[in-house]
Design an enzyme around this catalytic site. Structure first.
Site, short mmCIF file in Angstrom:
data_model
loop_
_atom_site.label_atom_id
_atom_site.label_comp_id
_atom_site.label_asym_id
_atom_site.label_seq_id
_atom_site.Cartn_x
_atom_site.Cartn_y
_atom_site.Cartn_z
N ARG A 99 115.44 27.20 70.95
CA ARG A 99 114.45 26.17 71.28
C ARG A 99 113.78 26.41 72.63
O ARG A 99 112.84 25.72 72.98
CB ARG A 99 115.11 24.78 71.28
CG ARG A 99 115.53 24.36 69.88
CD ARG A 99 115.98 22.93 69.82
NE ARG A 99 116.31 22.54 68.46
CZ ARG A 99 116.73 21.35 68.12
NH1 ARG A 99 116.87 20.42 69.05
NH2 ARG A 99 117.01 21.06 66.87
N ARG A 112 114.48 3.49 60.73
CA ARG A 112 115.24 4.07 61.84
C ARG A 112 114.39 4.09 63.10
O ARG A 112 113.17 4.29 63.03
CB ARG A 112 115.65 5.51 61.50
CG ARG A 112 116.76 5.64 60.51
CD ARG A 112 117.01 7.09 60.13
NE ARG A 112 116.61 8.04 61.16
CZ ARG A 112 116.68 9.35 61.00
NH1 ARG A 112 117.12 9.87 59.87
NH2 ARG A 112 116.31 10.16 61.96
N ARG A 164 109.13 6.33 55.95
CA ARG A 164 110.52 6.31 55.49
C ARG A 164 111.19 4.99 55.83
O ARG A 164 111.11 4.52 56.97
CB ARG A 164 111.32 7.45 56.15
CG ARG A 164 110.98 8.80 55.64
CD ARG A 164 112.05 9.83 55.97
NE ARG A 164 112.40 9.92 57.38
CZ ARG A 164 112.99 10.98 57.92
NH1 ARG A 164 113.28 12.01 57.16
NH2 ARG A 164 113.29 11.01 59.19
N ARG A 198 108.52 12.46 69.86
CA ARG A 198 109.32 13.60 69.40
C ARG A 198 108.44 14.82 69.14
O ARG A 198 108.80 15.95 69.47
CB ARG A 198 110.07 13.24 68.11
CG ARG A 198 111.28 12.35 68.34
CD ARG A 198 111.79 11.79 67.03
NE ARG A 198 112.38 12.78 66.17
CZ ARG A 198 112.53 12.63 64.85
NH1 ARG A 198 112.10 11.55 64.26
NH2 ARG A 198 113.11 13.56 64.12
N LYS A 203 111.19 21.69 57.06
CA LYS A 203 112.01 22.85 57.42
C LYS A 203 113.31 22.91 56.60
O LYS A 203 113.72 23.97 56.14
CB LYS A 203 112.31 22.79 58.92
CG LYS A 203 112.89 24.05 59.52
CD LYS A 203 112.64 24.10 61.01
CE LYS A 203 113.13 22.86 61.74
NZ LYS A 203 114.55 22.95 62.13
#
Length: 219
Positions: free
Chosen positions: A93, A160, A127, A171, A19
């Site tokens: 949202r 992370r 990542r 999530r 995004k």
């Protein structure tokens, strides 16, 4: 800027859907102002505005920032840029927030990025970060020279908490549950445009072609 009329768009997509990259390309190609709810939230907290202090209090207590506070934050900014064309990112949202936005202005287009969750999981869980410098590596397309170590310092890389497989799955599920009604809301209004794919560079030409029919590209 060559936009003939005021144009208002919302971009939606789960974390890791590209995004941010797509928003940057839309802003650069068509001259829309980029409004990010996350950026506004951080700026207000840093400036210690009334809304910023309210939001910081919620965050410090581990609570979600209430709908009406987020709506006030975004809608206040809307009044400030009343005569501008914009791309809204991170808001609405919830259906309640979408209705609040509709009370202030009409949205011309909602761009929805539909990227398979398996692709997103692969992106996010690949990542790794060198915390002191902020250097980010991706095991798939930007790996460190030596696995698990920073190229410059040789210090260990970390993942992370947000990027562990369990957290990513949570999530994505939370995003789906929260935003599905918003997508249905905009679909019923006839303004939802969904772009599907696994690679941002392959999705982007379709978004660019779609927006080019509605807007004049920047020189």
């Amino acid at each position: 800027m060559l936009i003939q009329r005021i144009f208002r768009a919302v971009i939606m997509g789960p974390p890791g859907s590209g995004k941010g990259t797509v928003s940057g390309r839309i802003v650069k190609s068509f001259g829309l102002m980029h409004l990010s709810s996350g950026d506004l939230l951080r700026a207000n907290i840093k400036a210690k505005t009334e809304l910023g202090l309210l939001m910081k209090s919620c965050i410090d207590q581990g609570q979600l920032v209430p709908d009406d506070i987020i709506s006030r934050l975004i809608l206040t900014e809307m009044w400030n840029i009343d005569q501008s064309s914009w791309l809204l990112d991170g808001f609405p949202r919830t259906v309640s927030q979408a209705e609040s936005l509709d009370n202030v202005c009409s949205v011309d287009t909602v761009i929805n990025l539909d990227v398979p969750y398996q692709t997103i999981k692969q992106r996010l869980t690949s990542r790794w970060l060198h915390l002191p410098s902020g250097r980010v590596y991706n095991i798939d397309f930007n790996p460190p020279k030596i696995a698990g170590l920073d190229d410059i310092t040789g210090e260990p890389l970390i993942q992370r908490d947000d990027d562990t497989p369990e957290t990513v799955t949570r999530r994505l599920k939370a995003y789906e549950n929260q935003t599905q009604p918003v997508l249905e809301y905009y679909r019923s209004k006839g303004v939802l445009e969904t772009f599907s794919g696994t690679e941002t560079n392959k999705i982007w030409p379709h978004i660019q072609a779609f927006l080019s029919k509605k807007l004049s590209p920047q020189n």
